[in-house]
Write a protein that holds these residues in place. Structure first.
Motif, PDB file in Angstrom:
ATOM      1  N   ARG A 100       0.853  -1.177  -0.154  1.00 21.39           N
ATOM      2  CA  ARG A 100      -0.080   0.071   0.222  1.00 21.39           C
ATOM      3  C   ARG A 100       0.796   1.011   0.167  1.00 21.39           C
ATOM      4  O   ARG A 100       0.579   2.160  -0.968  1.00 21.39           O
ATOM      5  CB  ARG A 100      -0.725   0.058   1.337  1.00 21.39           C
ATOM      6  N   GLY A 101       2.039   1.663   0.918  1.00 14.82           N
ATOM      7  CA  GLY A 101       2.900   1.854   0.337  1.00 14.82           C
ATOM      8  C   GLY A 101       3.048   2.955  -0.152  1.00 14.82           C
ATOM      9  O   GLY A 101       3.433   3.518  -0.688  1.00 14.82           O
ATOM     10  N   LEU A 102       3.945   1.607  -1.259  1.00 17.19           N
ATOM     11  CA  LEU A 102       4.917   1.513  -1.954  1.00 17.19           C
ATOM     12  C   LEU A 102       4.043   2.069  -4.103  1.00 17.19           C
ATOM     13  O   LEU A 102       4.097   2.483  -4.291  1.00 17.19           O
ATOM     14  CB  LEU A 102       4.560   0.091  -2.687  1.00 17.19           C
ATOM     15  N   TYR A 107       2.687   9.005  -6.164  1.00 16.33           N
ATOM     16  CA  TYR A 107       2.121  10.305  -6.725  1.00 16.33           C
ATOM     17  C   TYR A 107       3.001  11.489  -5.523  1.00 16.33           C
ATOM     18  O   TYR A 107       2.594  12.673  -5.892  1.00 16.33           O
ATOM     19  CB  TYR A 107       0.944  10.129  -5.759  1.00 16.33           C
ATOM     20  N   LEU A 108       3.876  11.236  -4.901  1.00 14.60           N
ATOM     21  CA  LEU A 108       4.715  11.629  -4.604  1.00 14.60           C
ATOM     22  C   LEU A 108       6.109  12.420  -5.537  1.00 14.60           C
ATOM     23  O   LEU A 108       6.800  13.399  -4.910  1.00 14.60           O
ATOM     24  CB  LEU A 108       5.870  11.344  -3.109  1.00 14.60           C
ATOM     25  N   THR A 163      -2.617   7.807 -11.027  1.00 15.05           N
ATOM     26  CA  THR A 163      -3.479   6.740 -10.363  1.00 15.05           C
ATOM     27  C   THR A 163      -3.509   6.448  -9.344  1.00 15.05           C
ATOM     28  O   THR A 163      -4.121   5.744  -8.282  1.00 15.05           O
ATOM     29  CB  THR A 163      -3.051   5.702 -11.010  1.00 15.05           C
ATOM     30  N   PRO A 164      -1.970   7.009  -7.950  1.00 11.68           N
ATOM     31  CA  PRO A 164      -1.736   5.955  -6.770  1.00 11.68           C
ATOM     32  C   PRO A 164      -2.975   7.157  -6.065  1.00 11.68           C
ATOM     33  O   PRO A 164      -3.600   6.463  -5.100  1.00 11.68           O
ATOM     34  CB  PRO A 164      -0.635   6.736  -6.934  1.00 11.68           C
ATOM     35  N   PHE A 165      -3.627   8.520  -6.070  1.00 15.80           N
ATOM     36  CA  PHE A 165      -4.785   9.253  -5.569  1.00 15.80           C
ATOM     37  C   PHE A 165      -5.887   8.615  -5.698  1.00 15.80           C
ATOM     38  O   PHE A 165      -6.103   8.426  -4.537  1.00 15.80           O
ATOM     39  CB  PHE A 165      -4.616  10.727  -6.347  1.00 15.80           C
TER      40      PHE A 165
END
Length: 286
Positions: A100-102, A107-108, A163-165
């Motif tokens: 989940r973190g990866l 996005y960062l 997409t991560p957002f």
């Protein structure tokens, strides 16, 4: 005390909004009514002449269409992939927290980093993608030299970045879906696909409505990815309204036309948002 402080805070908020948002926006609109070869030149009033000039230009309609294609395809891919990844990350498996973190990592990253890395990966001589395609006997793809490939490239970069957002937002929404709904669906004989369409998707509808709206506005106005990746080329194939507005104002030194394009872009978005809320009213998601 609170009775006196609250109006004061509201007044400061309204004042800050007027100074930092409304004021500059109105000034930008006012520039569209003048002929100005630069920001330091004396403005000459021309009324709606700049709007007529812009609307009669093929470049404006090409940029509008490019913006619709770019935003539309990017939104569809972000939403589809975002929901898929959210469903995957909502399952119980070893290493779920780490994954989940990866998944949120792209996005960062700064946009300029993502664009430059992508351009390096697909470089025609040293790019890892190019080398792998050559090893596998696949024909080369000229990512930024042809019109279709250039549009696909900026869409791919945008999908990878944001997409991560969408994934994180849908994943948060999945946590709020009551487990009893899935249990009732299983009792009724519903499989995973029917559960998704009859339980998951209706439960996520309010989030889906907001996500599509936000991503639509952001992608239609997105400047940095297109400018860094292609500059609007080749031959205007990826030039959308933000890039066209910038080029008119700061490359061709036509401040009035650049402001007119930006103003028309704002009104296009206003109409699109109004239609969107007409078709998908927020209260339906309650």
């Amino acid at each position: 005390m609170t009775r006196w402080l609250l109006p004061g805070f509201l007044g400061v908020g309204v004042l800050a909004t007027l100074l930092l948002i409304v004021g500059p926006a109105l000034y930008a609109v006012s520039l569209s009514f003048y002929d100005m070869p630069s920001l330091t030149a004396d403005p000459v009033w021309v009324g709606f002449a700049k709007y007529a000039q812009v609307l009669a230009s093929a470049a404006f309609w090409n940029a509008l269409w490019n913006g619709i294609v770019y935003a539309g395809l990017a939104i569809v891919l972000q939403v589809v992939l975002g929901i898929g990844f959210a469903l995957l990350l909502n399952q119980n498996f070893i290493g779920r927290s780490l994954l989940r973190g990866l998944a949120f990592l792209p996005y960062l990253l700064p946009t300029v980093v993502a664009v430059l890395v992508f351009k390096w990966m697909v470089d025609g001589s040293l790019g890892i993608v190019t080398i792998l395609m050559d090893d596998w006997g696949l024909p080369p793809i000229y990512w930024f030299e042809t019109e279709t490939a250039s549009m696909v490239s900026v869409i791919m970069i945008s999908v990878w970045l944001w997409t991560p957002f969408v994934t994180t937002t849908f994943l948060a929404g999945l946590q709020t879906v009551p487990g009893q709904l899935y249990e009732a669906a299983r009792v009724d004989g519903a499989g995973p696909i029917r559960q998704f369409f009859h339980v998951t998707l209706p439960s996520l509808r309010p989030i889906l409505t907001v996500i599509i709206l936000l991503r639509g506005v952001w992608m239609f106005n997105k400047f940095d990815v297109v400018w860094l990746a292609t500059g609007g080329g080749p031959l205007g194939a990826t030039e959308h309204l933000p890039v066209l507005s910038y080029r008119e104002a700061f490359a061709l030194y036509d401040i009035g036309s650049g402001a007119a394009i930006a103003t028309l872009s704002f009104f296009v978005l206003m109409v699109a948002v109004a239609i969107y809320f007409r078709v998908f009213p927020m209260e339906q998601g309650k």
